[in-house]
Write an enzyme that holds these catalytic residues in place. Structure first.
Site: not given
Ligand code: DSN
Length: 416
Positions: A53, A55, A199, A225, A228, A234
């Site tokens: 973790y 954060e 984008d 992203t 692609k 991903r």
């Protein structure tokens, strides 16, 4: 990846993975947003970094024990900066829509006007679909492709922008085959003092591979992203000018997300490292050559390609207009022979989204498998044969066998 432990412990999931491996090996993948990651990217995703973790951001975490994770995230950031020439990078967005949500949150207030590419002409859900946060929270003003050329007319974009005075201009798409005039978008935005947001999810790999112009030098904020054309895991990332860095980081965490996915961020670093190599430029160039070859091969068989061709990795085929086959019928017939595509609206489509006139095709995945222009001729022939014989199950079974024999000549990374 031999999946030995899953095999022993969870036979059901093991069988599913094996069947999907087989489907990927034996089929032709033409979904424009899909690709095959390298074994190195797969390994990073499957690593123990998933156990942590973290954060916060490198050096400023809300959990102890992050000195090593900081290095992984730091590498991803440094490599992304080098790849795109970005001033600031946030690699934590979990996927494209959360990344875009963070950008809206950083730059806008609910109700603000956003100029975006019309969804039924190639924009994305997060660019203003009425059921998406973007359409619910913001006032979306669409711009369109011209009816005769099916290409975005920048004079018209300017006219709408000057009239509507949006607070942000969004340039990006998930189904548009032409280059974007980033510089002109920025000039238009400057006339009305609007923020610029690109984008580049679909074309990030083509930009990283120096085959298409980049919005990064011009735009305030650029999201993408990572899975692609960029061929990473991903996920997503946001790049911005330094003056937006704090607002973007705050919007990603704690604005939209909690803990980042550190195994995925390490895999992003691995993918960016791959994209920095000279071979990646060749890969990006070949994607475009293959798209142009596939588009021409289909045109020669009488299929109408929206806007007459492609500048990038994808094309829209007007199936209904040229062959009286609906997008849904085409998707189904091709699925039966192992060719994956998706039905898609075309600009000014007279049909409905669930059964539109068009299909979208893309070449990032087949190019990763090593296919070249001549192979696109074969792909077009196999597609055409399946579409012509779509009502003949035994013929479709024969074509499926041909697709399999052809596909098996091209290895898929990560699958033995
Ligand atoms: N779903 C992606 C695509 O297929 O283009 C966009 O997020």
């Amino acid at each position: 990846m031999n999946y030995q432990n899953i095999k022993e412990q969870d036979r059901q999931i093991y069988e599913i993975i094996k069947r999907e491996e087989q489907r990927q090996k034996e089929g032709i993948e033409l979904i424009a947003s899909e690709n095959y990651v390298s074994k190195a990217v797969l390994e990073a995703m499957g690593s123990v970094l998933t156990n942590k973790y973290s954060e916060g951001y490198p050096g400023k975490r809300y959990y102890g024990g992050n000195e090593i994770i900081d290095q992984a995230e730091g590498l991803a950031i440094e490599r992304a900066k080098e790849l795109f020439g970005a001033e600031h990078v946030n690699v934590q967005p979990l996927s494209g829509s959360p990344a875009n949500l963070a950008v809206y949150m950083a730059l806008l207030n609910p109700g603000d006007k956003v100029l975006g590419f019309s969804l039924d002409q190639g924009g994305h859900l997060s660019h203003g679909h009425p059921l998406n946060f973007s359409g619910k929270l913001y006032t979306i003003i669409p711009y369109f492709a011209k009816k005769d050329t099916e290409i975005i007319d920048m004079d018209e974009v300017e006219e709408i922008a000057l009239r509507e005075k949006p607070k942000m201009i969004l340039a990006g798409f998930s189904a548009y085959s032409r280059s974007m005039d980033w510089k002109r978008f920025k000039e238009i935005a400057d006339k009305i003092g609007a923020f610029t947001f690109a984008d580049i999810a679909h074309v990030a790999g083509l930009i990283a591979g120096k085959q298409l112009e980049s919005p990064v030098p011009y735009f305030d904020v650029v999201s993408t992203t990572t899975h692609k054309t960029l061929r990473g895991p991903r996920g997503a990332m946001i790049m911005c000018k330094e003056k937006f860095a704090k607002d973007i980081d705050k919007a990603v965490f704690p604005g939209v997300q909690g803990g980042p996915h550190d195994h995925i961020n390490a895999a992003k670093a691995v993918a960016y490292g791959e994209a920095l190599r000279p071979e990646f430029r060749e890969y990006a160039a070949q994607i475009i050559k293959n798209a142009k070859a596939l588009s021409s091969a289909l045109q020669n068989k009488g299929y109408r390609i929206v806007s007459g061709g492609t500048d990038n990795h994808l094309m829209l085929v007007d199936m209904f207009g040229s062959k009286q086959i609906t997008g849904k019928e085409a998707e189904k017939a091709l699925e039966k022979v192992g060719i994956s595509i998706n039905k898609n609206m075309i600009p000014y489509d007279p049909r409905k989204p669930m059964d539109p006139s068009g299909v979208r095709l893309g070449t990032p995945a087949v190019t990763t498998r090593g296919m070249k222009e001549a192979d696109m001729e074969t792909v077009a022939e196999l597609m055409d044969a399946a579409l012509i014989n779509r009502a003949d199950e035994s013929k479709l079974a024969e074509i499926k066998q041909q697709v399999k024999e052809f596909s098996l000549k091209f290895p898929v990374p990560g699958i033995e």
